[in-house]
Structure formats: structure tokens, C-alpha cells
Design a protein around this motif. Structure first.
Motif, short mmCIF file in Angstrom:
data_model
loop_
_atom_site.label_atom_id
_atom_site.label_comp_id
_atom_site.label_asym_id
_atom_site.label_seq_id
_atom_site.Cartn_x
_atom_site.Cartn_y
_atom_site.Cartn_z
N ALA A 77 0.83 -0.98 -0.07
CA ALA A 77 -0.01 -0.12 -0.12
C ALA A 77 0.81 1.29 -0.05
N ASN A 78 2.24 0.96 0.04
CA ASN A 78 3.28 2.21 0.05
C ASN A 78 2.86 2.89 1.11
N VAL A 79 3.03 2.39 2.40
CA VAL A 79 2.70 2.93 3.64
C VAL A 79 4.13 2.82 4.23
N ASP A 80 4.72 3.85 4.77
CA ASP A 80 5.72 3.80 5.78
C ASP A 80 5.32 3.34 6.94
N TRP A 81 6.15 2.47 7.54
CA TRP A 81 5.59 2.14 9.13
C TRP A 81 6.65 1.99 9.96
N THR A 82 6.69 2.13 11.21
CA THR A 82 7.74 1.81 12.22
C THR A 82 7.07 0.89 13.50
N LEU A 83 7.89 -0.04 13.81
CA LEU A 83 7.53 -0.69 15.20
C LEU A 83 8.48 -0.28 16.11
N VAL A 84 7.68 0.08 17.15
CA VAL A 84 8.35 0.52 18.51
C VAL A 84 8.02 -0.52 19.43
N SER A 85 9.41 -1.22 19.96
CA SER A 85 9.16 -2.31 20.77
C SER A 85 9.81 -2.22 22.14
N ASN A 86 9.77 -3.07 23.10
CA ASN A 86 10.23 -3.21 24.28
C ASN A 86 11.35 -4.56 24.19
N PRO A 87 11.74 -4.52 25.56
CA PRO A 87 12.73 -5.88 25.63
C PRO A 87 11.87 -7.23 25.24
N THR A 88 10.68 -7.42 25.61
CA THR A 88 10.02 -8.43 25.47
C THR A 88 9.59 -8.93 24.15
N VAL A 89 9.22 -7.61 23.30
CA VAL A 89 9.13 -7.65 22.03
C VAL A 89 10.37 -8.08 21.16
N ARG A 90 11.40 -7.33 21.51
CA ARG A 90 12.72 -7.25 20.85
C ARG A 90 13.23 -8.75 21.05
N ARG A 91 13.19 -9.51 22.15
CA ARG A 91 13.47 -10.91 22.42
C ARG A 91 12.86 -11.96 21.30
N VAL A 92 11.67 -11.79 20.90
CA VAL A 92 10.90 -12.41 19.98
C VAL A 92 11.66 -12.11 18.65
N LEU A 93 11.85 -10.85 18.58
CA LEU A 93 12.09 -10.36 16.90
C LEU A 93 13.68 -10.90 16.84
N ASP A 94 14.55 -10.85 17.79
CA ASP A 94 15.75 -11.39 17.85
C ASP A 94 16.04 -12.75 17.25
N ILE A 95 14.78 -13.62 17.69
CA ILE A 95 14.97 -14.90 17.24
C ILE A 95 14.46 -15.06 15.99
N CYS A 96 13.09 -14.43 15.65
CA CYS A 96 12.27 -14.67 14.50
C CYS A 96 12.81 -13.92 13.50
N ASP A 97 13.36 -12.93 13.50
CA ASP A 97 13.61 -11.75 12.56
C ASP A 97 15.25 -11.44 12.73
N PRO A 98 16.09 -12.53 12.56
CA PRO A 98 17.37 -11.92 12.87
C PRO A 98 17.92 -10.90 11.86
N HIS A 99 17.57 -11.04 10.76
CA HIS A 99 18.20 -10.03 9.65
C HIS A 99 17.62 -8.54 9.63
N LEU A 100 16.60 -8.48 10.94
CA LEU A 100 15.93 -7.22 10.92
C LEU A 100 15.14 -6.66 9.82
N THR A 101 14.26 -7.58 9.35
CA THR A 101 13.50 -7.16 8.13
C THR A 101 12.27 -6.28 8.54
N LEU A 102 11.99 -6.04 9.77
CA LEU A 102 10.75 -5.44 10.37
C LEU A 102 11.56 -4.09 10.70
N PRO A 103 10.78 -2.88 10.53
CA PRO A 103 11.16 -1.42 10.46
C PRO A 103 11.22 -1.21 11.95
N LEU A 104 12.06 -1.32 12.75
CA LEU A 104 12.26 -1.10 14.21
C LEU A 104 12.67 0.39 14.40
N ALA A 105 12.05 1.11 15.20
CA ALA A 105 12.54 2.33 15.77
C ALA A 105 13.81 2.37 16.45
N SER A 106 14.54 3.24 16.34
CA SER A 106 15.89 3.06 17.02
C SER A 106 15.66 3.66 18.29
#
Length: 106
Positions: A77-106
């Protein structure tokens, strides 16, 4: 803030085409579809979506799958998006998305 199976959502329009959706609670197989529906419905007319998951205290692989689907839909849809996470969410992302394909806020 609506609640579905211990999951709470809120929507804040920051500008005419910029929306921030906040999620709190536990995201699991029982409510992952509701998360997807809420985000896609509430973010439908945006050009920038911020998904704030700092209030999430559990994220299952079903929840991760929903994040991947949201990412794909936003790309189509050509929508820019950002995911704001916390340590709990980040732990899952570290395992399931090791190449950082989701747009995490820094």
C-alpha cells in the motif's frame, strides 16, 4: 482503549495521514487476528503508521507472523511504518527476525 482477550488498542492520528496505534497486553494465537484486523482497519488511510508495542508483555510466534503480514500489507500500500518495541517484543524479534527485516524504531 478497546480490549480483546487481554489485548488493548488505541489509535491516535498525529496528522491527516500519520497514525500511531498503541497495543498493550499479551499477543498470542487467540487474539493475533484481532491485532491484524485492528491495525489494518485503523491504519487504512495513513501514509505513515507507527505501531507502538511497548505495552506488550507477551508476543507469540502468531503475533510475530501478524507483524510480518502488516509489513507486507504496508509495503503493497506504499505506507511507511515503524515498530516501537520493548525488551519482551525485541527478544522474539531477535529470534524470529535475525536479519532485521521489520522496521524497528531506534
Amino acid at each position: 482503549m478497546p480490549s480483546i482477550d487481554h489485548l488493548k488498542f488505541s489509535t491516535e492520528w498525529l496528522a491527516p495521514f500519520e497514525v500511531r496505534i498503541t497495543v498493550a497486553g499479551s499477543v498470542d494465537a487467540a487474539n493475533a487476528a484481532e491485532l491484524s484486523e485492528y491495525v489494518l482497519r485503523r491504519g487504512a488511510n495513513s501514509r505513515h503508521l507507527t505501531l507502538d508495542m511497548t505495552g506488550v508483555d507477551f508476543l507469540s510466534t502468531a503475533g510475530f507472523s501478524v507483524l510480518c503480514s502488516i509489513s507486507e500489507r504496508c509495503a503493497r500500500a506504499n505506507v511507511d511504518w515503524t515498530l516501537v518495541s520493548n525488551p519482551t517484543v525485541r527478544r522474539v524479534l531477535d529470534i524470529c527476525d535475525p536479519h532485521l527485516t521489520l522496521p524497528l524504531a531506534s
